[in-house]
Design a protein around this motif. Sequence first.
Motif, mmCIF file in Angstrom:
data_model
loop_
_atom_site.group_PDB
_atom_site.id
_atom_site.type_symbol
_atom_site.label_atom_id
_atom_site.label_comp_id
_atom_site.label_asym_id
_atom_site.label_seq_id
_atom_site.Cartn_x
_atom_site.Cartn_y
_atom_site.Cartn_z
ATOM 1 N N SER A 203 37.565 32.989 45.580
ATOM 2 C CA SER A 203 38.812 33.614 46.008
ATOM 3 C C SER A 203 39.540 32.722 47.004
ATOM 4 N N ILE A 204 40.846 32.581 46.826
ATOM 5 C CA ILE A 204 41.613 31.741 47.751
ATOM 6 C C ILE A 204 41.906 32.488 49.058
ATOM 7 N N HIS A 205 41.570 33.782 49.111
ATOM 8 C CA HIS A 205 41.820 34.572 50.304
ATOM 9 C C HIS A 205 40.537 34.968 51.042
ATOM 10 N N VAL A 206 39.432 35.165 50.300
ATOM 11 C CA VAL A 206 38.171 35.622 50.892
ATOM 12 C C VAL A 206 37.067 34.655 50.475
ATOM 13 N N PRO A 207 36.583 33.802 51.361
ATOM 14 C CA PRO A 207 35.671 32.710 50.973
ATOM 15 C C PRO A 207 34.328 33.156 50.402
ATOM 16 N N TRP A 208 33.851 34.362 50.717
ATOM 17 C CA TRP A 208 32.549 34.814 50.205
ATOM 18 C C TRP A 208 32.667 35.565 48.883
ATOM 19 N N LEU A 209 33.899 35.714 48.384
ATOM 20 C CA LEU A 209 34.124 36.427 47.126
ATOM 21 C C LEU A 209 34.382 35.426 46.004
ATOM 22 N N PHE A 210 33.699 35.616 44.888
ATOM 23 C CA PHE A 210 33.861 34.771 43.710
ATOM 24 C C PHE A 210 34.191 35.646 42.509
ATOM 25 N N SER A 211 34.742 35.028 41.484
ATOM 26 C CA SER A 211 35.084 35.799 40.291
ATOM 27 C C SER A 211 35.102 34.876 39.078
ATOM 28 N N ILE A 212 34.752 35.430 37.920
ATOM 29 C CA ILE A 212 34.740 34.661 36.672
ATOM 30 C C ILE A 212 35.283 35.524 35.538
ATOM 31 N N GLY A 213 35.650 34.859 34.446
ATOM 32 C CA GLY A 213 36.060 35.575 33.242
ATOM 33 C C GLY A 213 37.522 35.962 33.218
ATOM 34 N N ASP A 214 37.815 37.040 32.488
ATOM 35 C CA ASP A 214 39.192 37.447 32.245
ATOM 36 C C ASP A 214 39.904 38.009 33.463
ATOM 37 N N CYS A 215 39.179 38.259 34.549
ATOM 38 C CA CYS A 215 39.806 38.899 35.709
ATOM 39 C C CYS A 215 40.259 37.887 36.761
ATOM 40 N N ILE A 216 40.309 36.591 36.418
ATOM 41 C CA ILE A 216 40.709 35.597 37.415
ATOM 42 C C ILE A 216 42.048 34.943 37.077
ATOM 43 N N ASP A 217 42.785 34.647 38.123
ATOM 44 C CA ASP A 217 43.992 33.825 38.042
ATOM 45 C C ASP A 217 43.590 32.483 38.643
ATOM 46 N N GLU A 218 42.944 31.658 37.829
ATOM 47 C CA GLU A 218 42.297 30.426 38.279
ATOM 48 C C GLU A 218 43.315 29.289 38.431
ATOM 49 N N GLN A 219 43.376 28.735 39.648
ATOM 50 C CA GLN A 219 44.373 27.709 39.957
ATOM 51 C C GLN A 219 44.091 26.370 39.281
ATOM 52 N N THR A 220 42.851 26.136 38.842
ATOM 53 C CA THR A 220 42.541 24.858 38.194
ATOM 54 C C THR A 220 42.662 24.931 36.675
ATOM 55 N N MET A 221 43.053 26.085 36.136
ATOM 56 C CA MET A 221 43.320 26.177 34.697
ATOM 57 C C MET A 221 44.659 25.531 34.382
ATOM 58 N N PRO A 222 44.876 25.105 33.116
ATOM 59 C CA PRO A 222 46.197 24.606 32.727
ATOM 60 C C PRO A 222 47.264 25.644 33.037
ATOM 61 N N HIS A 223 48.371 25.208 33.612
ATOM 62 C CA HIS A 223 49.423 26.134 34.039
ATOM 63 C C HIS A 223 49.956 26.936 32.849
ATOM 64 N N GLY A 224 50.010 28.251 33.024
ATOM 65 C CA GLY A 224 50.563 29.113 31.990
ATOM 66 C C GLY A 224 49.680 29.277 30.772
ATOM 67 N N LYS A 225 48.414 28.881 30.866
ATOM 68 C CA LYS A 225 47.517 28.960 29.719
ATOM 69 C C LYS A 225 46.163 29.522 30.154
ATOM 70 N N PRO A 226 46.105 30.817 30.462
ATOM 71 C CA PRO A 226 44.826 31.412 30.871
ATOM 72 C C PRO A 226 43.816 31.360 29.733
ATOM 73 N N LEU A 227 42.602 30.979 30.051
ATOM 74 C CA LEU A 227 41.551 30.847 29.032
ATOM 75 C C LEU A 227 40.684 32.098 29.045
ATOM 76 N N GLU A 228 41.150 33.132 28.367
ATOM 77 C CA GLU A 228 40.413 34.390 28.308
ATOM 78 C C GLU A 228 39.446 34.328 27.130
ATOM 79 N N LEU A 229 38.421 33.506 27.281
ATOM 80 C CA LEU A 229 37.471 33.224 26.212
ATOM 81 C C LEU A 229 36.055 33.460 26.716
ATOM 82 N N THR A 230 35.240 34.151 25.924
ATOM 83 C CA THR A 230 33.876 34.474 26.338
ATOM 84 C C THR A 230 33.041 33.235 26.666
ATOM 85 N N PRO A 231 33.042 32.185 25.819
ATOM 86 C CA PRO A 231 32.237 30.999 26.171
ATOM 87 C C PRO A 231 32.666 30.344 27.480
ATOM 88 N N VAL A 232 33.969 30.414 27.795
ATOM 89 C CA VAL A 232 34.460 29.857 29.058
ATOM 90 C C VAL A 232 33.912 30.659 30.233
#
Length: 282
Positions: A203-232
Amino acid sequence: VIYENSYGQFVSPHRLKLTDKKGQTKEITGKNIVIAVGGRPKYPDIEGDQKYGITSDDLFSLEYDPGKTIVVGASYVALECAGFLHGIGREVDIFVRSILLRGFDQQMATRIGDYMSSIGIKFHHKTIPTRLECLEQGKPGKLRLHYRETLESGEIYESYQDCNTVLFAIGREACTQDLNLDKIGININKINGFKIKTKNEQSIHVPWLFSIGDCIDEQTMPHGKPLELTPVAIQSGQLLARRIFSNSIIMMDYYNVPTTVFTPIEYGAIENKKSLVYLARG
């Protein structure tokens, strides 16, 4: 590993309240907490959408023939569902707000659309649903979808179409709204699908909180291309666990991820940073 079959909600930083299926509750704490609640298909927020419409989650558990189906949306989920419904002999119309397969190579998206049109699937472009009503109850019943279409002249045309089933495939929203994230200083909103903003799954706001999968707005993903994929999600979760517990420094690479679209004419792609920059520049 202790497994708790309960629903978790934040009470305060590092503290969760767990509620089991009997309604019994208890609280637990954790140095680090990982959210991996996934997402669910969303509805367009029009009259009758949830009462009479279905999503891709519902389609595979229907106990009746869907009959003539209108698919609202132009994502890969929308086109895949339309493709296999047509494949089993059902009449299918697709309502498209803007473009097919946003985030994918548009030359390939156009070829897919042209092919699907050639085999009898009907596309309605620049079309937005406004109301869904039930004309006849049944399995399937008879529905009427009202919509607004923008003509090439720019004129707005309002009409309706009757069918047996309306399937909404307009994207997904993270299942985070009931986690009480505000208790730990995280605000979520509908604009990004209630996703948690992260960088390298942290989390960019809470350092002890992490998240994976479809519920993240990941800043290192390609811009405008969320990878909502199970293997990812699986890969990023494994790498995150190793960083937390085994002092690994290997980060998830969200580029060079193979993606396949199972439309009637199948499409696969591996896009790296250079190709995405090229596509963005036209």
